[in-house]
Write a protein that holds these residues in place. Structure first.
Motif, PDB file in Angstrom:
ATOM      1  N   GLN A  65       0.822  -1.207   0.000  1.00 57.91           N
ATOM      2  CA  GLN A  65       0.000   0.000   0.000  1.00 57.91           C
ATOM      3  C   GLN A  65       0.862   1.266   0.000  1.00 57.91           C
ATOM      4  O   GLN A  65       0.521   2.260  -0.630  1.00 57.91           O
ATOM      5  N   THR A  66       1.991   1.214   0.708  1.00 55.16           N
ATOM      6  CA  THR A  66       2.915   2.352   0.697  1.00 55.16           C
ATOM      7  C   THR A  66       3.392   2.634  -0.716  1.00 55.16           C
ATOM      8  O   THR A  66       3.401   3.781  -1.170  1.00 55.16           O
ATOM      9  N   LEU A  67       3.758   1.589  -1.451  1.00 54.80           N
ATOM     10  CA  LEU A  67       4.228   1.771  -2.831  1.00 54.80           C
ATOM     11  C   LEU A  67       3.130   2.315  -3.740  1.00 54.80           C
ATOM     12  O   LEU A  67       3.403   3.089  -4.650  1.00 54.80           O
ATOM     13  N   LEU A  68       1.903   1.907  -3.493  1.00 58.75           N
ATOM     14  CA  LEU A  68       0.803   2.381  -4.331  1.00 58.75           C
ATOM     15  C   LEU A  68       0.520   3.866  -4.137  1.00 58.75           C
ATOM     16  O   LEU A  68      -0.104   4.491  -4.993  1.00 58.75           O
ATOM     17  N   ASN A  69       0.967   4.438  -3.041  1.00 54.22           N
ATOM     18  CA  ASN A  69       0.750   5.857  -2.780  1.00 54.22           C
ATOM     19  C   ASN A  69       1.651   6.765  -3.615  1.00 54.22           C
ATOM     20  O   ASN A  69       1.447   7.967  -3.639  1.00 54.22           O
ATOM     21  N   PHE A  70       2.626   6.195  -4.301  1.00 50.75           N
ATOM     22  CA  PHE A  70       3.506   7.006  -5.139  1.00 50.75           C
ATOM     23  C   PHE A  70       2.883   7.172  -6.518  1.00 50.75           C
ATOM     24  O   PHE A  70       2.288   6.251  -7.060  1.00 50.75           O
ATOM     25  N   ASN A  71       3.030   8.357  -7.068  1.00 50.69           N
ATOM     26  CA  ASN A  71       2.501   8.656  -8.390  1.00 50.69           C
ATOM     27  C   ASN A  71       3.509   8.173  -9.430  1.00 50.69           C
ATOM     28  O   ASN A  71       4.387   8.904  -9.854  1.00 50.69           O
ATOM     29  N   ALA A  72       3.409   6.901  -9.822  1.00 51.95           N
ATOM     30  CA  ALA A  72       4.340   6.295 -10.771  1.00 51.95           C
ATOM     31  C   ALA A  72       3.559   5.651 -11.909  1.00 51.95           C
ATOM     32  O   ALA A  72       2.599   4.926 -11.674  1.00 51.95           O
ATOM     33  N   ARG A  73       3.987   5.951 -13.120  1.00 54.24           N
ATOM     34  CA  ARG A  73       3.345   5.350 -14.292  1.00 54.24           C
ATOM     35  C   ARG A  73       3.653   3.851 -14.362  1.00 54.24           C
ATOM     36  O   ARG A  73       2.806   3.045 -14.685  1.00 54.24           O
ATOM     37  N   SER A  74       4.906   3.496 -14.061  1.00 49.30           N
ATOM     38  CA  SER A  74       5.332   2.091 -14.113  1.00 49.30           C
ATOM     39  C   SER A  74       6.204   1.775 -12.914  1.00 49.30           C
ATOM     40  O   SER A  74       6.957   2.628 -12.448  1.00 49.30           O
ATOM     41  N   ARG A  75       6.093   0.545 -12.431  1.00 44.82           N
ATOM     42  CA  ARG A  75       6.921   0.079 -11.323  1.00 44.82           C
ATOM     43  C   ARG A  75       7.552  -1.245 -11.710  1.00 44.82           C
ATOM     44  O   ARG A  75       6.905  -2.089 -12.319  1.00 44.82           O
ATOM     45  N   LEU A  76       8.806  -1.418 -11.332  1.00 46.68           N
ATOM     46  CA  LEU A  76       9.508  -2.670 -11.548  1.00 46.68           C
ATOM     47  C   LEU A  76      10.101  -3.083 -10.219  1.00 46.68           C
ATOM     48  O   LEU A  76      10.858  -2.319  -9.602  1.00 46.68           O
ATOM     49  N   LEU A  77       9.736  -4.252  -9.735  1.00 44.04           N
ATOM     50  CA  LEU A  77      10.231  -4.754  -8.458  1.00 44.04           C
ATOM     51  C   LEU A  77      11.266  -5.840  -8.726  1.00 44.04           C
ATOM     52  O   LEU A  77      10.987  -6.808  -9.428  1.00 44.04           O
ATOM     53  N   LEU A  78      12.458  -5.679  -8.170  1.00 37.29           N
ATOM     54  CA  LEU A  78      13.541  -6.634  -8.328  1.00 37.29           C
ATOM     55  C   LEU A  78      13.704  -7.432  -7.056  1.00 37.29           C
ATOM     56  O   LEU A  78      13.553  -6.901  -5.960  1.00 37.29           O
ATOM     57  N   THR A  79      14.031  -8.704  -7.212  1.00 33.28           N
ATOM     58  CA  THR A  79      14.220  -9.534  -6.040  1.00 33.28           C
ATOM     59  C   THR A  79      15.327 -10.554  -6.297  1.00 33.28           C
ATOM     60  O   THR A  79      15.488 -11.041  -7.416  1.00 33.28           O
ATOM     61  N   GLY A  80      16.105 -10.835  -5.268  1.00 35.01           N
ATOM     62  CA  GLY A  80      17.145 -11.831  -5.376  1.00 35.01           C
ATOM     63  C   GLY A  80      16.680 -13.183  -4.887  1.00 35.01           C
ATOM     64  O   GLY A  80      17.333 -14.196  -5.087  1.00 35.01           O
ATOM     65  N   THR A  81      15.525 -13.223  -4.243  1.00 35.31           N
ATOM     66  CA  THR A  81      14.965 -14.482  -3.749  1.00 35.31           C
ATOM     67  C   THR A  81      13.562 -14.632  -4.323  1.00 35.31           C
ATOM     68  O   THR A  81      12.894 -13.643  -4.617  1.00 35.31           O
ATOM     69  N   PRO A  82      13.108 -15.858  -4.474  1.00 38.33           N
ATOM     70  CA  PRO A  82      11.769 -16.060  -5.052  1.00 38.33           C
ATOM     71  C   PRO A  82      10.673 -15.453  -4.182  1.00 38.33           C
ATOM     72  O   PRO A  82      10.718 -15.536  -2.955  1.00 38.33           O
ATOM     73  N   LEU A  83       9.717 -14.837  -4.811  1.00 37.60           N
ATOM     74  CA  LEU A  83       8.531 -14.336  -4.094  1.00 37.60           C
ATOM     75  C   LEU A  83       7.608 -15.505  -3.799  1.00 37.60           C
ATOM     76  O   LEU A  83       7.586 -16.503  -4.522  1.00 37.60           O
ATOM     77  N   GLN A  84       6.843 -15.394  -2.753  1.00 34.62           N
ATOM     78  CA  GLN A  84       5.862 -16.415  -2.450  1.00 34.62           C
ATOM     79  C   GLN A  84       4.770 -16.358  -3.502  1.00 34.62           C
ATOM     80  O   GLN A  84       4.293 -15.282  -3.858  1.00 34.62           O
ATOM     81  N   ASN A  85       4.392 -17.489  -4.007  1.00 33.79           N
ATOM     82  CA  ASN A  85       3.320 -17.563  -4.990  1.00 33.79           C
ATOM     83  C   ASN A  85       2.090 -18.174  -4.326  1.00 33.79           C
ATOM     84  O   ASN A  85       2.188 -19.151  -3.605  1.00 33.79           O
ATOM     85  N   ASP A  86       0.966 -17.586  -4.576  1.00 35.12           N
ATOM     86  CA  ASP A  86      -0.280 -18.103  -4.037  1.00 35.12           C
ATOM     87  C   ASP A  86      -1.315 -17.997  -5.145  1.00 35.12           C
ATOM     88  O   ASP A  86      -1.756 -16.908  -5.492  1.00 35.12           O
ATOM     89  N   ILE A  87      -1.679 -19.132  -5.726  1.00 35.74           N
ATOM     90  CA  ILE A  87      -2.632 -19.109  -6.845  1.00 35.74           C
ATOM     91  C   ILE A  87      -4.054 -19.401  -6.385  1.00 35.74           C
ATOM     92  O   ILE A  87      -4.957 -19.470  -7.193  1.00 35.74           O
ATOM     93  N   SER A  88      -4.256 -19.501  -5.080  1.00 34.37           N
ATOM     94  CA  SER A  88      -5.604 -19.773  -4.592  1.00 34.37           C
ATOM     95  C   SER A  88      -6.365 -18.504  -4.339  1.00 34.37           C
ATOM     96  O   SER A  88      -5.875 -17.436  -4.279  1.00 34.37           O
TER      97      SER A  88
END
Length: 88
Positions: A65-88
């Motif tokens: 939610q903090t990131l969504l408060n920024f006025n940005a046309r595009s966002r790219l999030l980089l990570t060195g570890t896998p993000l948790q995936n939840d398809i449910s």
């Protein structure tokens, strides 16, 4: 622009960044964005690239939610570890 360093170093990097076309991409960490969020919210961003995005594990979280408060046309999030995936 790579945005990191001590508070004094970051203040120096912000000088002139309100000028049109002073830079097009800002690369920083989530921790620094949260620390300087009042400053980041004032700028209209074309791109925002954030490293260490593995700290955002839930799109309903306060961090996201903090990131969504920024006025940005595009966002790219980089990570060195896998993000948790939840398809449910």
């Amino acid at each position: 622009m790579t945005y990191f360093g001590s508070p004094k170093e970051r203040k120096i990097k912000r000088k002139g960044w309100s000028r049109l076309n002073s830079f097009h991409v800002c690369i920083t960490s989530y921790k620094i964005v949260v620390t300087d969020q009042a400053i980041f919210k004032r700028k209209k961003w074309y791109y925002m690239v954030l490293d260490e995005a593995q700290h955002i594990k839930n799109y309903k979280s306060q961090r996201w939610q903090t990131l969504l408060n920024f006025n940005a046309r595009s966002r790219l999030l980089l990570t060195g570890t896998p993000l948790q995936n939840d398809i449910s």
